[in-house]
Design an enzyme around this catalytic site. Structure first.
Site, mmCIF file in Angstrom:
data_model
loop_
_atom_site.group_PDB
_atom_site.id
_atom_site.type_symbol
_atom_site.label_atom_id
_atom_site.label_comp_id
_atom_site.label_asym_id
_atom_site.label_seq_id
_atom_site.Cartn_x
_atom_site.Cartn_y
_atom_site.Cartn_z
ATOM 1 N N HIS A 155 -3.377 -5.750 1.000
ATOM 2 C CA HIS A 155 -2.690 -5.987 2.269
ATOM 3 C C HIS A 155 -2.630 -7.472 2.625
ATOM 4 C CE1 HIS A 155 -2.383 -1.811 3.915
ATOM 5 N NE2 HIS A 155 -3.386 -1.595 3.079
ATOM 6 N N GLU A 210 -0.772 -8.831 4.810
ATOM 7 C CA GLU A 210 -0.583 -8.974 6.262
ATOM 8 C C GLU A 210 -1.900 -8.967 7.012
ATOM 9 O OE1 GLU A 210 -0.843 -4.491 5.857
ATOM 10 O OE2 GLU A 210 -0.370 -6.243 4.622
ATOM 11 N N CYS A 223 0.834 -1.199 0.000
ATOM 12 C CA CYS A 223 0.000 0.000 0.000
ATOM 13 C C CYS A 223 0.878 1.262 0.000
ATOM 14 C CB CYS A 223 -0.976 -0.049 1.170
ATOM 15 S SG CYS A 223 -2.413 1.037 0.976
#
Length: 229
Positions: A194, A196, A86
């Site tokens: 994302h 994660e 990002c």
């Protein structure tokens, strides 16, 4: 294998990245402040999402000049693994480590929801645990995720197999549905979604976990150590 999670003023996904490494891999991981001048101890550097320096001027434009970015460039040149997520992707383009730029979403709205990605290149250190053309679910959260480059650069990305992920349903207007790209060498990847935030089914998807296991597998293959547990 040792991971660094960079922290800039305004980063807000640094903890997510740290916890993802802990949960997915159980490998050593440190937060590294933006003023750091030595990353030699780390094998993989994660540049997290957020609003570094408040996104003043434009996303990533100020972070690009942080002292630690000189070390990120050195690490990339040494072949270490660099993943920008990002705002981290935006920083890597501003730093010239990846081509192109990220512009405002065509909807003019901040988009925050799950997206379906296609794995276009599963031969990178970040994607070797995926099947080629596999569809995975990874969330997005951005207002400036519209990837752009000129025609010649797009042609090079396509010819060199540098497009790593594309959107199934483009949420931001990105050229050629691009969600993530690599450098020519393949050791630097930037992506707007994302991973994660997708390392456990409790979060809605565990597809992102395989990006982290891919990194560890690639590193162990290179260093001749045991395979990933």
């Amino acid at each position: 294998m040792k991971f660094a999670v960079l922290v800039f003023p305004g980063s807000n996904c640094d903890i997510d990245c740290y916890k993802a490494v802990e949960e997915a891999l159980g490998e050593p991981v440190d937060y590294v402040w933006h003023t750091a001048t030595d990353l030699s101890a780390y094998d993989c550097i994660l540049v997290p999402g957020g609003f570094s320096y408040g996104d003043y001027l434009r996303c990533g434009a100020i972070s690009r000049f942080a002292p630690v970015m000189n070390e990120v460039t050195k690490a990339a040149e040494e072949g270490k693994y660099i993943l920008g997520i990002c705002n981290g992707f935006q920083i890597l383009t501003e730093a010239g480590l990846l081509p192109g730029a990220l512009m405002g979403n065509t909807s003019m709205k901040f988009r925050c929801h799950d997206t379906v990605l296609k794995v276009v290149n599963n031969q990178t250190p970040f994607t070797n645990d995926f099947d080629q053309n596999e569809e995975i679910v990874i969330p997005i959260a951005h207002g400036e995720g519209n990837y752009y480059c000129d025609e010649e650069t797009l042609k090079q990305l396509q010819q060199n197999n540098q497009i790593v992920f594309t959107y199934k349903n483009n949420p931001n207007g990105s050229l050629a549905d691009i969600a993530g790209i690599s450098n020519e060498r393949g050791n630097v990847v930037g992506m707007m979604p994302h991973p994660e935030r997708a390392v456990n089914e409790l979060l809605g998807s565990a597809d992102g976990k395989r990006m982290f296991t891919s990194i560890l597998k690639a590193w162990r293959d290179t260093h001749g150590t045991a395979s990933v547990r």
